[in-house]
Design a protein around this motif. Structure first.
Motif, PDB file in Angstrom:
ATOM      1  N   ILE A   1      -4.101  -6.368  -1.166  1.00  0.00           N
ATOM      2  CA  ILE A   1      -3.299  -5.204  -1.168  1.00  0.00           C
ATOM      3  C   ILE A   1      -4.250  -3.945  -1.466  1.00  0.00           C
ATOM      4  O   ILE A   1      -4.070  -2.667  -0.717  1.00  0.00           O
ATOM      5  CB  ILE A   1      -2.130  -4.860  -2.176  1.00  0.00           C
ATOM      6  N   GLY A   2      -5.082  -3.875  -2.101  1.00  0.00           N
ATOM      7  CA  GLY A   2      -5.948  -2.904  -2.705  1.00  0.00           C
ATOM      8  C   GLY A   2      -7.065  -2.640  -1.516  1.00  0.00           C
ATOM      9  O   GLY A   2      -7.181  -1.301  -1.373  1.00  0.00           O
ATOM     10  N   THR A   3      -7.480  -3.571  -0.829  1.00  0.00           N
ATOM     11  CA  THR A   3      -8.298  -3.061   0.421  1.00  0.00           C
ATOM     12  C   THR A   3      -7.639  -2.584   1.462  1.00  0.00           C
ATOM     13  O   THR A   3      -8.035  -1.755   2.063  1.00  0.00           O
ATOM     14  CB  THR A   3      -9.117  -4.455   0.767  1.00  0.00           C
ATOM     15  N   ALA A   4      -6.389  -2.935   1.833  1.00  0.00           N
ATOM     16  CA  ALA A   4      -5.482  -2.481   2.749  1.00  0.00           C
ATOM     17  C   ALA A   4      -5.125  -0.961   2.439  1.00  0.00           C
ATOM     18  O   ALA A   4      -5.367  -0.158   3.350  1.00  0.00           O
ATOM     19  CB  ALA A   4      -4.274  -3.207   2.808  1.00  0.00           C
ATOM     20  N   ILE A   5      -5.036  -0.678   1.204  1.00  0.00           N
ATOM     21  CA  ILE A   5      -4.693   0.715   0.625  1.00  0.00           C
ATOM     22  C   ILE A   5      -5.731   1.603   0.890  1.00  0.00           C
ATOM     23  O   ILE A   5      -5.667   2.791   1.173  1.00  0.00           O
ATOM     24  CB  ILE A   5      -4.008   0.601  -0.672  1.00  0.00           C
ATOM     25  N   ILE A   6      -6.834   1.024   0.468  1.00  0.00           N
ATOM     26  CA  ILE A   6      -8.245   2.026   0.415  1.00  0.00           C
ATOM     27  C   ILE A   6      -8.872   2.233   1.827  1.00  0.00           C
ATOM     28  O   ILE A   6      -9.754   3.275   2.032  1.00  0.00           O
ATOM     29  CB  ILE A   6      -9.182   1.753  -0.592  1.00  0.00           C
ATOM     30  N   ASP A   7      -8.296   1.311   2.714  1.00  0.00           N
ATOM     31  CA  ASP A   7      -8.791   1.562   4.176  1.00  0.00           C
ATOM     32  C   ASP A   7      -8.284   2.548   4.871  1.00  0.00           C
ATOM     33  O   ASP A   7      -6.919   2.596   4.995  1.00  0.00           O
ATOM     34  CB  ASP A   7      -8.413   0.108   4.830  1.00  0.00           C
ATOM     35  N   PRO A   8      -9.001   3.718   5.143  1.00  0.00           N
ATOM     36  CA  PRO A   8      -8.711   4.688   5.716  1.00  0.00           C
ATOM     37  C   PRO A   8      -7.866   4.692   7.383  1.00  0.00           C
ATOM     38  O   PRO A   8      -7.271   5.656   7.658  1.00  0.00           O
ATOM     39  CB  PRO A   8      -9.677   5.741   5.860  1.00  0.00           C
ATOM     40  N   TYR A   9      -8.111   3.404   7.821  1.00  0.00           N
ATOM     41  CA  TYR A   9      -7.607   3.200   9.254  1.00  0.00           C
ATOM     42  C   TYR A   9      -5.914   3.277   9.277  1.00  0.00           C
ATOM     43  O   TYR A   9      -5.494   3.944   9.947  1.00  0.00           O
ATOM     44  CB  TYR A   9      -8.153   1.911   9.913  1.00  0.00           C
ATOM     45  N   VAL A  10      -5.607   2.536   8.051  1.00  0.00           N
ATOM     46  CA  VAL A  10      -4.055   2.424   8.385  1.00  0.00           C
ATOM     47  C   VAL A  10      -3.423   3.497   7.069  1.00  0.00           C
ATOM     48  O   VAL A  10      -1.955   3.839   7.492  1.00  0.00           O
ATOM     49  CB  VAL A  10      -3.641   0.930   7.728  1.00  0.00           C
ATOM     50  N   SER A  11      -4.098   4.187   6.373  1.00  0.00           N
ATOM     51  CA  SER A  11      -3.463   5.328   5.711  1.00  0.00           C
ATOM     52  C   SER A  11      -2.197   4.829   5.014  1.00  0.00           C
ATOM     53  O   SER A  11      -1.140   5.426   5.067  1.00  0.00           O
ATOM     54  CB  SER A  11      -3.072   6.489   6.741  1.00  0.00           C
ATOM     55  N   LEU A  12      -2.335   3.674   3.993  1.00  0.00           N
ATOM     56  CA  LEU A  12      -1.087   3.413   3.104  1.00  0.00           C
ATOM     57  C   LEU A  12      -1.403   3.917   1.709  1.00  0.00           C
ATOM     58  O   LEU A  12      -2.250   4.164   1.161  1.00  0.00           O
ATOM     59  CB  LEU A  12      -1.206   1.939   3.084  1.00  0.00           C
ATOM     60  N   SER A  13      -0.236   4.031   1.161  1.00  0.00           N
ATOM     61  CA  SER A  13      -0.073   4.792  -0.130  1.00  0.00           C
ATOM     62  C   SER A  13       0.221   3.593  -1.255  1.00  0.00           C
ATOM     63  O   SER A  13       0.663   2.536  -0.816  1.00  0.00           O
ATOM     64  CB  SER A  13       1.026   5.755  -0.386  1.00  0.00           C
ATOM     65  N   TRP A  14      -0.293   3.756  -2.490  1.00  0.00           N
ATOM     66  CA  TRP A  14       0.122   2.771  -3.457  1.00  0.00           C
ATOM     67  C   TRP A  14       1.772   2.461  -3.549  1.00  0.00           C
ATOM     68  O   TRP A  14       2.027   1.254  -3.902  1.00  0.00           O
ATOM     69  CB  TRP A  14      -0.389   3.094  -4.858  1.00  0.00           C
ATOM     70  N   ALA A  15       2.559   3.517  -3.100  1.00  0.00           N
ATOM     71  CA  ALA A  15       3.915   3.234  -3.141  1.00  0.00           C
ATOM     72  C   ALA A  15       4.250   2.138  -2.251  1.00  0.00           C
ATOM     73  O   ALA A  15       5.245   1.392  -2.465  1.00  0.00           O
ATOM     74  CB  ALA A  15       4.707   4.663  -2.780  1.00  0.00           C
ATOM     75  N   THR A  16       3.745   2.046  -1.143  1.00  0.00           N
ATOM     76  CA  THR A  16       4.201   0.919  -0.295  1.00  0.00           C
ATOM     77  C   THR A  16       3.597  -0.453  -0.675  1.00  0.00           C
ATOM     78  O   THR A  16       4.269  -1.277  -0.021  1.00  0.00           O
ATOM     79  CB  THR A  16       3.205   0.922   1.200  1.00  0.00           C
ATOM     80  N   ALA A  17       2.927  -0.506  -1.601  1.00  0.00           N
ATOM     81  CA  ALA A  17       2.736  -2.071  -2.354  1.00  0.00           C
ATOM     82  C   ALA A  17       4.089  -2.444  -2.831  1.00  0.00           C
ATOM     83  O   ALA A  17       4.155  -3.824  -3.053  1.00  0.00           O
ATOM     84  CB  ALA A  17       1.492  -1.937  -3.389  1.00  0.00           C
ATOM     85  N   VAL A  18       4.908  -1.544  -3.507  1.00  0.00           N
ATOM     86  CA  VAL A  18       6.188  -2.046  -4.131  1.00  0.00           C
ATOM     87  C   VAL A  18       7.529  -1.592  -3.550  1.00  0.00           C
ATOM     88  O   VAL A  18       8.316  -2.118  -3.798  1.00  0.00           O
ATOM     89  CB  VAL A  18       6.019  -1.559  -5.413  1.00  0.00           C
ATOM     90  N   VAL A  19       7.295  -0.491  -2.655  1.00  0.00           N
ATOM     91  CA  VAL A  19       8.662  -0.143  -1.885  1.00  0.00           C
ATOM     92  C   VAL A  19       8.481  -0.471  -0.632  1.00  0.00           C
ATOM     93  O   VAL A  19       7.671  -0.130   0.324  1.00  0.00           O
ATOM     94  CB  VAL A  19       8.646   1.511  -2.017  1.00  0.00           C
ATOM     95  N   PRO A  20       9.257  -1.553  -0.059  1.00  0.00           N
ATOM     96  CA  PRO A  20       9.467  -2.076   1.363  1.00  0.00           C
ATOM     97  C   PRO A  20       9.766  -1.100   2.367  1.00  0.00           C
ATOM     98  O   PRO A  20      10.730  -0.142   2.225  1.00  0.00           O
ATOM     99  CB  PRO A  20      10.215  -3.212   1.026  1.00  0.00           C
ATOM    100  N   PHE A  21       9.124  -1.062   3.466  1.00  0.00           N
ATOM    101  CA  PHE A  21       9.489  -0.318   4.899  1.00  0.00           C
ATOM    102  C   PHE A  21       9.441   1.090   4.774  1.00  0.00           C
ATOM    103  O   PHE A  21      10.061   1.514   5.411  1.00  0.00           O
ATOM    104  CB  PHE A  21      11.060  -0.951   5.280  1.00  0.00           C
ATOM    105  N   GLY A  22       8.456   1.363   3.885  1.00  0.00           N
ATOM    106  CA  GLY A  22       8.009   2.813   3.904  1.00  0.00           C
ATOM    107  C   GLY A  22       6.846   3.184   4.694  1.00  0.00           C
ATOM    108  O   GLY A  22       6.710   4.426   4.436  1.00  0.00           O
TER     109      GLY A  22
END
Length: 229
Positions: A70-91
């Motif tokens: 999860i951590g590496t996916a969030i800090i990867d700039p390619y997918v632009s995920l936020s920390w909220a997406t780790a716990v809030v599904p489908f956002g």
């Protein structure tokens, strides 16, 4: 530069995929062990304490590698995920359905971990009820890996998915075999459900991720998916 080339040149992508794959293998081992040795099916030559300790250690390792994934996916700039997406599904904007399933699996395992830490306070009955969520997290996590994985079509990855399916299916079959003749209807229903999981997963793979254009379809928003006929 193509999407595949961009991902292949990104070390964070490798770290995220490796963490997710190892987490899935560890979750498979945790679930298979819990199924195979639960109830009266515990091996006679191994103490319950040793089995419980191994089960807990596998669960902790699963969460550790999930954290890496999860951590590496969030800090990867390619997918632009936020920390909220780790716990809030489908956002998430990136592959929302399939990433959402991964979030659901993580939330289920997180609930198990939290209630395990509070086991003495909430009571065994409540803890055990929540603990069953770990079994639900496994097929949801497997669907997440199969649906969102950019390397799903690689032979090695397919063999790993097959290994996970065979391991859990075999453990469930062993548990049902050792359960004895009682509750025949329940055992038959459970057996059919267990047999359906690899069949449905294989069918989904053949119709979805293994087909050309899956990356585009997987990236569609939930709204767009609802409009497809």
């Amino acid at each position: 530069m193509t999407t595949a080339t961009a991902l292949a040149a990104n070390p964070l992508w490798y770290a995220s995929r490796a963490g997710g794959t190892v987490a899935l293998l560890l979750l498979t081992a945790t679930v298979a062990l819990g199924i195979a040795v639960g109830g009266r099916a515990r091996p006679r030559r191994i103490g319950r304490f040793e089995i419980g300790l191994l089960h807990r250690n596998l669960a902790v390792l699963t969460l550790a590698f999930l954290g890496l994934h999860i951590g590496t996916a969030i800090i990867d700039p390619y997918v632009s995920l936020s920390w909220a997406t780790a716990v809030v599904p489908f956002g998430a904007a990136y592959r929302p359905l399939w990433l959402g399933l991964g979030t659901v699996a993580f939330d289920l395992l997180l609930a198990v971990a939290i209630t395990s830490a509070l086991r003495l306070r909430i009571g065994r009955a409540s803890w055990k009820a929540v603990h069953w969520l770990a079994y639900a997290a496994w097929p949801v996590g497997l669907l997440h890996a199969v649906g969102t994985g950019t390397d799903t079509r690689l032979p090695l990855q397919l063999w790993l998915y097959a290994f996970c399916l065979v391991t859990v299916t075999a453990a469930a079959g062993w548990r049902l075999h050792r359960a004895g003749p009682a509750r025949r209807a329940l055992r038959v229903s459970a057996g059919l459900l267990v047999a359906a999981v690899p069949v449905l997963t294989t069918t989904f793979l053949a119709a979805g991720p293994l087909q050309p254009g899956w990356s585009h379809r997987a990236a569609l928003s939930l709204t767009a998916l609802g409009g497809i006929r």
